[in-house]
Design a protein around this motif. Structure first.
Motif, PDB file in Angstrom:
ATOM      1  N   LEU A 646       0.811  -1.416   0.007  1.00 61.52           N
ATOM      2  CA  LEU A 646       0.062   0.130  -0.046  1.00 61.52           C
ATOM      3  C   LEU A 646       0.830   1.268  -0.021  1.00 61.52           C
ATOM      4  O   LEU A 646       0.626   2.398  -0.500  1.00 61.52           O
ATOM      5  CB  LEU A 646      -0.752  -0.139   1.270  1.00 61.52           C
ATOM      6  N   SER A 659      -3.510  11.549   0.390  1.00 54.49           N
ATOM      7  CA  SER A 659      -4.224  11.844  -0.845  1.00 54.49           C
ATOM      8  C   SER A 659      -5.397  10.993  -1.081  1.00 54.49           C
ATOM      9  O   SER A 659      -6.322  11.177  -1.759  1.00 54.49           O
ATOM     10  CB  SER A 659      -3.127  11.479  -2.004  1.00 54.49           C
ATOM     11  N   GLY A 660      -5.387   9.829  -0.074  1.00 51.80           N
ATOM     12  CA  GLY A 660      -6.703   9.042  -0.120  1.00 51.80           C
ATOM     13  C   GLY A 660      -6.898   8.565   1.323  1.00 51.80           C
ATOM     14  O   GLY A 660      -5.717   8.441   2.014  1.00 51.80           O
ATOM     15  N   ASP A 661      -7.773   7.961   1.719  1.00 52.85           N
ATOM     16  CA  ASP A 661      -7.769   7.629   3.144  1.00 52.85           C
ATOM     17  C   ASP A 661      -7.656   5.687   3.039  1.00 52.85           C
ATOM     18  O   ASP A 661      -8.226   5.144   3.872  1.00 52.85           O
ATOM     19  CB  ASP A 661      -9.077   7.862   3.891  1.00 52.85           C
ATOM     20  N   ALA A 662      -6.997   5.383   2.157  1.00 59.69           N
ATOM     21  CA  ALA A 662      -6.762   3.971   1.961  1.00 59.69           C
ATOM     22  C   ALA A 662      -6.048   3.319   2.991  1.00 59.69           C
ATOM     23  O   ALA A 662      -6.346   1.993   3.357  1.00 59.69           O
ATOM     24  CB  ALA A 662      -6.010   3.668   0.607  1.00 59.69           C
ATOM     25  N   TYR A 663      -5.301   4.108   4.004  1.00 58.77           N
ATOM     26  CA  TYR A 663      -4.785   3.859   4.876  1.00 58.77           C
ATOM     27  C   TYR A 663      -5.617   3.188   6.090  1.00 58.77           C
ATOM     28  O   TYR A 663      -5.311   2.337   7.055  1.00 58.77           O
ATOM     29  CB  TYR A 663      -3.482   4.527   5.380  1.00 58.77           C
ATOM     30  N   ALA A 664      -6.683   3.898   6.444  1.00 62.36           N
ATOM     31  CA  ALA A 664      -7.571   3.715   7.500  1.00 62.36           C
ATOM     32  C   ALA A 664      -8.050   2.793   7.296  1.00 62.36           C
ATOM     33  O   ALA A 664      -8.673   2.215   6.167  1.00 62.36           O
ATOM     34  CB  ALA A 664      -8.335   4.869   7.394  1.00 62.36           C
ATOM     35  N   GLY A 665      -8.205   1.577   8.150  1.00 69.33           N
ATOM     36  CA  GLY A 665      -8.983   0.247   8.062  1.00 69.33           C
ATOM     37  C   GLY A 665      -8.756  -0.811   7.272  1.00 69.33           C
ATOM     38  O   GLY A 665      -9.232  -1.967   7.019  1.00 69.33           O
ATOM     39  N   TYR A 666      -7.387  -0.514   6.480  1.00 73.82           N
ATOM     40  CA  TYR A 666      -6.689  -1.744   5.706  1.00 73.82           C
ATOM     41  C   TYR A 666      -6.161  -2.864   6.625  1.00 73.82           C
ATOM     42  O   TYR A 666      -5.574  -2.534   7.647  1.00 73.82           O
ATOM     43  CB  TYR A 666      -5.718  -1.352   4.844  1.00 73.82           C
TER      44      TYR A 666
ATOM     45  N   PRO B 360      -5.457   8.773  -6.013  1.00 74.02           N
ATOM     46  CA  PRO B 360      -6.267   9.139  -4.714  1.00 74.02           C
ATOM     47  C   PRO B 360      -7.729   8.478  -5.064  1.00 74.02           C
ATOM     48  O   PRO B 360      -8.232   8.027  -4.079  1.00 74.02           O
ATOM     49  CB  PRO B 360      -6.470  10.721  -4.750  1.00 74.02           C
ATOM     50  N   MET B 363      -7.685   5.020  -3.872  1.00 76.62           N
ATOM     51  CA  MET B 363      -7.413   4.686  -2.534  1.00 76.62           C
ATOM     52  C   MET B 363      -8.548   5.339  -1.801  1.00 76.62           C
ATOM     53  O   MET B 363      -8.681   4.743  -0.455  1.00 76.62           O
ATOM     54  CB  MET B 363      -6.110   5.556  -2.182  1.00 76.62           C
ATOM     55  N   LYS B 375     -10.519  -6.842   2.614  1.00 74.24           N
ATOM     56  CA  LYS B 375      -9.264  -6.043   2.966  1.00 74.24           C
ATOM     57  C   LYS B 375      -9.703  -5.174   3.957  1.00 74.24           C
ATOM     58  O   LYS B 375      -8.690  -4.304   4.417  1.00 74.24           O
ATOM     59  CB  LYS B 375      -8.716  -5.697   1.960  1.00 74.24           C
ATOM     60  N   TYR B 376     -11.017  -4.424   3.976  1.00 74.02           N
ATOM     61  CA  TYR B 376     -11.494  -3.431   4.719  1.00 74.02           C
ATOM     62  C   TYR B 376     -12.623  -4.049   5.525  1.00 74.02           C
ATOM     63  O   TYR B 376     -13.709  -3.655   4.989  1.00 74.02           O
ATOM     64  CB  TYR B 376     -11.631  -2.103   3.984  1.00 74.02           C
ATOM     65  N   LYS B 383     -11.837  -0.774  -0.536  1.00 75.26           N
ATOM     66  CA  LYS B 383     -10.982   0.477  -1.627  1.00 75.26           C
ATOM     67  C   LYS B 383     -10.913  -0.405  -2.672  1.00 75.26           C
ATOM     68  O   LYS B 383     -10.176  -1.464  -2.865  1.00 75.26           O
ATOM     69  CB  LYS B 383      -9.804   1.096  -0.985  1.00 75.26           C
TER      70      LYS B 383
END
Lengths: 669, 669
Positions: A646, A659-666, B360, B363, B375-376, B383
Motif C-alpha cells: 500500500l 491523498s486518499g484514506d486507503a490507509y484507514a481500516g486496511y 487518490p 485509494m 481487505k477493509y 477500496k
C-alpha cells in the motif's frame, strides 16, 4: 402476425415511416446549416454490408422463419433497414455535430432542453412507429423480433449516438416492463412508451455506488394503497430529464424497509415524472402541477453532450413495485444484457463513423510520395491512401468494424429469445448469450476507442480540430468502455461468472461449435479456392486454446483467487480476438462461396466480395496475432500485480500520503 | 560560468525566482476558486523520483562536470527543480482546469485573449528568469545546460501543458536563433525572448501541407535593403497570437523567387509581429500601429484549449533571412529534434498527471470485495485499489511514466551538445540522439494517451465527467501523437532515415551498449540479491533482436520498398518497449544497489526503492512482452496491407464513390 402490420401500412416496408415524405424540417436545416457550429462528417448506412452479414453469413431469414416471422425475407429486412437509414441519414446525422456543440441545457423549473432539432427528430421517429418496433402488437408495437431492434439501434446510433440514447433507454424500460410488469402497468405505461408519447429511463447508479449495486440506499416505503414513496438520489441517468416527450417513466432500484442487506434486498419500482390519472392519462392539471421526480442537474461531460445525463432527486416520489419484492436485481439482468449488447454495438457505430470520416480524407489529402514510386505522377504529391501506415490504420478500423458487426448480429439473433414470455426460453437464451455479452461489450468498445483514435491519426493535426469532426467520435466513444460496467467489470463477469461459476459448460459448447465449423470450412473447396485453410486452422487452434487457457487459469485460481482478477482483462481480449476471427472466417467463407457460385457477377459485386477477402486476410495477418499476446498475459504470474504494498504506490511520486484514506481500516491478511 | 549566476541571486537555487515570495495572486485565486469551472486535480512535482533518475540512474552530476558545469550538484539540481516545482504547483496547476474551461478568445483587432491568470503567471515566470534558463549569459540567459530546460519543461508541462506551450515555442525560436541567427539578430531578438518580454513561434505548416514541407508555398521577396516581404498563410501556429508578451517573433519557412522546388528551396525568416525601431525597441507608435503579421483566427480544438493555435496571415510582412538562403529545412532540424524530445516529454507529463489523478480515487472509492477476501472488513466495501484490474491500470501508468522519464533524461543529457556552437559537436549529438528521438516521441505519446485512458478507467463513469478532471488529460494528450509529426511519420523517420539510410550504424552502437550493460548488471551481486538476472537476459536478448529484426526488414525492403512502411510503426513500438525496458533494468539496478549499500535506511526510503523493484518487475512481466508482438508484426508479409485495390475501400460500406477524388490521376504501376 407481422403480415398484419405490413398490410396495415406499406407493402414495401411494413412500417408507417415509409409513407411519410422526408422533406427537411426548418429546424434540422437551421441546426445543420453551414456556418453553424461545425462541418458535417458524412454518413451513409452500410446497407449492403448489413445485408451480407444478415443473409449470407448468418442466414437470418431462415432463423426468422423458425421463429414464426416468415415475412422477414432479405427484401423485407433491407426495406425496413433502408427506411431507418433514410431517417437516420436525413434527420439524425445532420444533428450530430450541432447537437454536440450546443449540448443540453439545464433550465428553470428543473427542465432540460435538448439541442435544436432533437425534438422534431424524436417526434418523427415516434410517428414512424420506430419506438415500438419490437414491442408486442397488443401494446401498440410492431411485434418484430429483438434483433431487428439491434439493427435499428446501429443505424440511428451511428448517425447520432447521443440522440439515439433517448429511445435506447426507453427500450430498456420497455423490455423490463414487458417481462416483469403487471398487465395494468403494461396497459398504462408500455403503450405510451411504445408510441413514444412517453420516454423511459433506468435508475440504478447512486453517488456512492455504480458497479456495486448492493450498496444502493434509495428507500421505498409502502403507502398501503398499492403505491410506494421512493426517496433517494440517482446519478448518471441518461435521459432522466428532457423536452422530447410529455412524460418520463423511471425504472428505479430501491430498498424496502427491513430488506436484506446487499443485492438480495433490492426491489424494482416504476416512478413516473408525472403520475397519470386513473384513466392512465395526463391532463393539464397534472402537466401544470409539480413533478413527482425532479432533475437536480445534468453532468458536463467529455462527449455524448446532447444526451442529458441527469442527477435525479426522488423525494417521497410516488411509485409502484414491479414484480416481486427483493427481486429487483434479478429482474434487471435482462436489461443489463440487452444494454451491454447495445453498448457493444456502440463500439461498432463509432468504428463505422470513424471509417467513413477518415476514408475521404485519405483519398483526398496529398502528402509525400509512395515508398514504391509515384502513384499520382501528375500531382505534386500522392494521396495518402497509398502510404502503408495510413492503409494499416484504415484497414484496422475496417476489419474491426465489419468483424464486430458480424459478432453482434450473430448475438442479436441469439437474443431473439430474450424477451420471450416463456422463462425457459429466456433462460436458455441467457445461457447462450452470457459468454458473449461481456466479451463483446468490452472488446468492441475498447477497440471502438482505438478506431476513433486511428481515424484522427489519418487526419494528422486536423484530427484534433473540431471543424473536421473526427475528434467528436473520439470523445463520444470513450463513455462506452465506462458505462454499463467498465472493461474490468466485464472481464470479471466473463471469467468469474460465465466461466468459473459455469464450470466452462457454455465455453466448451462454443469451442466445439467453432472447431467443427472451422473444420468444415477449412476442408472445403471454397477454402482451397480462396486460401482459407490456414485461417480455419488458426481458428481451430485458438478455439482449443480458448478452453485450455481458461482451464489453466481456473486451476491456478484454486490456490490464489486473485488470479481470476489478474488474468481477466487479458483473457477477455483474448476471447474477443478469437470471436472476431471466427466471424471473419465465416465472412470470408461466405464471400468466397459467392464468388465461386457466380463467376459472371457484376464488377462492383466482385469488388465487394474481394474486399471482404482482402480485409479478412488483413485481420488474420495483423490483428488476430494479438490474441496470443493476451493469452500469454492472462497466464502470467499474478505477483507483479499484487506485490506492491500500500505504501509503495505514492512514495515513488512523493504524493502526500493523505491523498486518499486507503490507509484507514486496511487489514491485509 | 554558472557560479556567477548563482552568486548573483540566491545561493540556494541560482535563480531569481527563489527570492520572490509566492503569495497567491488575486487572478490565480479567482480563476481557481471553488464553484468556478471545475474541480482541481492534485499535482505535486515528483522531485524525489526526478532526483533518483538524474543522480542514481544517469549520474547527471558527473556528466555536468564533464561539460564544465561543476556547480550542477544533486543539491543544486534539486533546488532549481524545487523552485520550478513551487511555481508550477502554486501558479500553473490551479489554472489547469479553469484555463481549459475558459479557453482562448479571438478578439477584435485580431488579438487573442488567454484565460484568466495566464498573463500573471507568464510575467512571474519571466521575472524569475525561467525563459532564459538555457540561453547563453551574453544574451541575458542563465547559461544552463539544455537538459535542465527539459526538466523545467516537464515540471511546468505536467502542471499545465497548454500554458507551457507558450514558453515552449519561445524556446524553439530561441534555439533556432542561437544556432543560425546573425549577432545582430541575436542582440535584438534573442535577448528579448530570453527575458520573456517577447515570445516566439515556429511557422512551418500551411493549409495544404504539414508533414510534406516540400509543398510550402509562402513566398519571400527581397526588398534590397536586407529585409524581405513575406506573404502566405501558416496554420496550427501555437502561440501565434496572445496577450502574454509585448511582441511575438515568428520563425517562418518560406520560398525565395526562383528557389528550387521541394525541400531544397526553403529558407528561414524572422518575422516579428511588431517591427522594432533601429534601437531594437518598440515605442508607443509602433505598438499602436498596424501589426506586421495578423492572426486570422484560432482553432477550436478537442484539448489544449488554452494554447492559442493560430492561423497566421503574412501579407508583405517584413522579415529577415536567418542564415543562408535555401538552407531553411536543414536549420529547422535542431528545432524539430528538440521539439520531438519536448513532445515525448508531453507523454510523460500526461502519464504523471493521470497517475496522480487516479491514485487518490483508487485509494478512496469503495466498491465490491477483494477476490481473495475482505481487505477493509469494517467497511461496507473494499477500496478499489485492492482489485487486480485497478492495480494493473495504475501500475501500467506508473511503469510507463517512470520508464519514460528515465528514457527522456537519458536523451536530454545526450542533447546537451545540441545547442553547441561547434557544428561537429552538434552533429555527433544529432547522430547519437537521432535513433532515440522518433522512438521516444511516438512511443511515449501513444502510451501517454493510453495512460490517460487508463486513468479515466480507474474512475469508472466519473472519469467521463468534467468535474473530476480526468477527461481533460485524455483530451490534452491526444494532440501529442499528431503534432511534430504523427506516429506514422516518426516510424518512417526511425526505420527509413535513422536505420536504413544510416546502415544501422547508430543502432548497432546502441545494441552493443545495451548488451554490454545488461551483461554487467546481470552478472552482478545486485542482480543475484534482487532477481535481476532474468530481466538482464531479456534485455540482452531483445537488444540483439532489435538489430536482427531491422536486418530482416532492410533485407526484405530491397525487393519491396513498401515493407519499410508496413513494418515501421510496429518496429518503432518494438524499439520503444526495448528502450523502456533497458531503462527499467538500470533503475532496478540502481534501486537494488541503494538497498544493499544501506541496510539501515529509513522505512520511507526502503519503500521507495522497493516500489521501484516491484514496478520494474511489473514492467518486465506485463508490458515488455508486448515487444514480441510488435516484433512479429513488423516482420509480417506486407501484402495484407497493400493488396486492397482502390475500389475495395469504399464498396464495402457503400460510400458514394465520389467521396474523395482518389480515382483521378491514380496510375498504379
Amino acid at each position: 402476425m407481422l403480415s398484419k402490420v405490413v398490410a396495415r401500412t406499406s407493402a414495401r416496408t411494413g412500417l408507417r415511416v415509409s409513407v411519410r415524405s422526408l422533406s427537411a424540417s426548418p429546424e434540422v436545416e437551421e441546426a445543420a446549416a453551414p456556418g453553424g457550429a461545425h462541418a458535417q462528417l458524412p454518413y451513409t448506412t452500410p446497407l449492403r454490408e448489413m445485408n451480407f452479414v444478415l443473409n449470407e453469413v448468418h442466414n437470418a431469414p431462415e432463423h426468422y422463419k423458425k421463429l414464426g416471422f416468415e415475412d422477414c425475407t432479405p427484401d423485407f429486412l433491407d426495406a425496413i433497414n433502408g427506411e431507418c437509414a433514410r431517417f437516420a441519414q436525413e434527420r439524425l446525422a445532420p444533428l450530430y455535430s450541432s447537437g454536440d456543440a450546443e449540448g443540453c441545457k439545464y433550465m428553470p423549473n428543473t427542465d432540460v432542453r435538448t439541442p435544436k432539432g432533437y425534438k422534431e427528430a424524436y417526434e418523427e421517429f415516434s410517428e414512424g412507429g420506430w419506438n415500438g418496433l419490437t414491442v408486442p402488437e397488443e401494446y401498440g408495437g410492431q411485434g418484430m423480433p429483438l434483433s431487428m431492434g439491434v439493427m435499428k439501434s446501429e443505424i440511428i446510433g451511428t448517425a447520432n449516438w447521443a440522440w439515439s440514447m433517448y429511445p435506447g433507454l426507453s427500450m430498456g424500460a420497455m423490455n423490463t416492463l414487458i417481462l416483469h410488469a403487471s398487465d395494468e402497468q403494461k396497459e398504462t405505461y408500455l403503450t405510451k412508451l411504445a408510441s413514444g408519447q412517453w420516454s423511459g429511463t433506468m435508475c440504478l447508479t447512486e453517488p456512492h455506488c455504480g458497479t456495486d449495486l448492493g450498496q444502493v440506499s434509495t428507500r421505498a416505503e409502502d403507502n398501503g394503497d398499492g403505491s410506494f414513496n421512493v426517496t433517494g438520489t440517482k446519478v448518471y441517468i441518461s435521459g432522466g430529464e428532457h423536452d422530447l416527450a410529455e412524460n418520463i417513466v423511471h425504472i428505479v432500484l430501491a430498498r424496502l424497509p427491513g430488506a436484506p442487506a446487499g443485492t438480495k434486498g433490492i426491489s424494482l419500482f416504476l416512478v413516473p415524472k408525472y403520475v397519470p390519472n386513473v384513466e392512465g392519462e395526463l391532463d393539464e392539471n397534472i402537466l401544470g402541477g409539480p413533478k413527482n421526480v425532479t432533475c437536480v442537474g445534468i453532468e458536463d461531460k467529455m462527449g455524448i453532450k446532447s444526451s442529458a445525463t441527469s442527477v435525479m432527486g426522488f423525494e417521497n416520489s410516488k411509485g409502484w413495485l414491479i414484480g416481486e419484492a427483493n427481486d429487483g436485481l434479478e429482474q434487471m439482468f435482462t436489461f443489463m444484457n440487452t444494454a451491454r449488447l447495445g453498448t457493444a454495438m456502440q463500439g461498432v457505430c463509432h468504428m463505422e463513423r470513424a471509417y467513413q470520416g477518415a476514408l475521404p480524407w485519405a483519398m483526398d489529402r496529398a502528402s509525400m510520395r509512395s515508398l514504391s514510386g509515384k502513384k499520382y505522377p501528375d500531382d505534386v504529391a500522392d494521396k495518402i491512401i497509398v502510404h502503408p501506415d495510413v492503409r494499416k490504420n484504415l484497414l484496422t478500423i475496417k476489419a474491426l468494424c465489419e468483424g464486430g458487426r458480424s459478432m453482434i448480429y450473430d448475438a442479436a439473433l441469439k437474443a431473439d429469445g430474450m424477451i420471450n414470455e416463456d422463462k425457459a426460453v429466456r433462460d436458455k437464451c441467457e445461457e447462450e448469450l452470457g459468454l458473449h455479452t461481456p466479451t463483446m461489450k468490452a472488446f468492441l468498445t475498447e477497440l471502438g476507442c482505438d478506431a476513433a483514435q486511428l481515424g484522427m491519426q489519418v487526419y494528422g493535426g486536423a484530427g484534433f480540430i473540431k471543424d473536421y469532426g473526427m475528434e467528436q467520435i473520439y470523445r463520444d466513444a470513450k463513455i462506452s468502455t465506462l458505462y454499463e460496467g467498465t472493461t474490468g467489470v466485464q472481464a470479471l463477469d466473463l471469467l468469474g461468472r460465465k466461466i468459473v461459476l459455469d464450470k466452462g459448460v457454455e465455453l466448451r459448447k462454443q469451442v466445439q461449435l467453432q472447431i467443427s465449423e472451422a473444420f468444415e470450412i477449412g476442408t472445403s473447396q471454397t477454402a482451397r479456392n480462396h486460401g482459407l485453410t490456414g485461417h480455419a486452422l488458426e481458428i481451430g487452434k485458438l478455439s482449443a486454446q480458448w478452453a485450455t487457457t481458461a482451464m489453466r487459469i481456473v486451476a491456478g485460481a484454486a490456490s490464489n483467487r486473485d488470479i481470476v482478477g489478474t488474468a481477466s482483462t487479458d483473457y477477455l481480449m483474448f476471447s474477443g480476438y478469437i470471436s472476431c476471427g471466427y466471424q471473419w472466417l465465416k465472412m470470408m467463407n461466405a464471400a468466397g462461396k459467392a464468388l465461386d457460385a457466380n463467376p459472371d457477377m457484376e464488377e462492383s459485386d466482385r469488388a465487394f466480395y474481394q474486399s471482404k477477402l482482402d480485409t479478412g486476410n488483413f485481420y488474420f495477418n495483423r490483428l488476430l496475432p494479438k490474441a496470443y499476446t493476451h493469452r500469454d498475459m492472462s497466464l502470467k504470474n499474478p505477483d507483479s500485480i499484487m506485490d506492491l504494498k500500500l505504501e509503495g504506490w505514492d512514495l515513488a511520486t512523493t504524493l502526500p500520503s493523505d491523498s486518499g484514506d486507503a490507509y484507514a481500516g486496511y487489514k491485509a491478511e
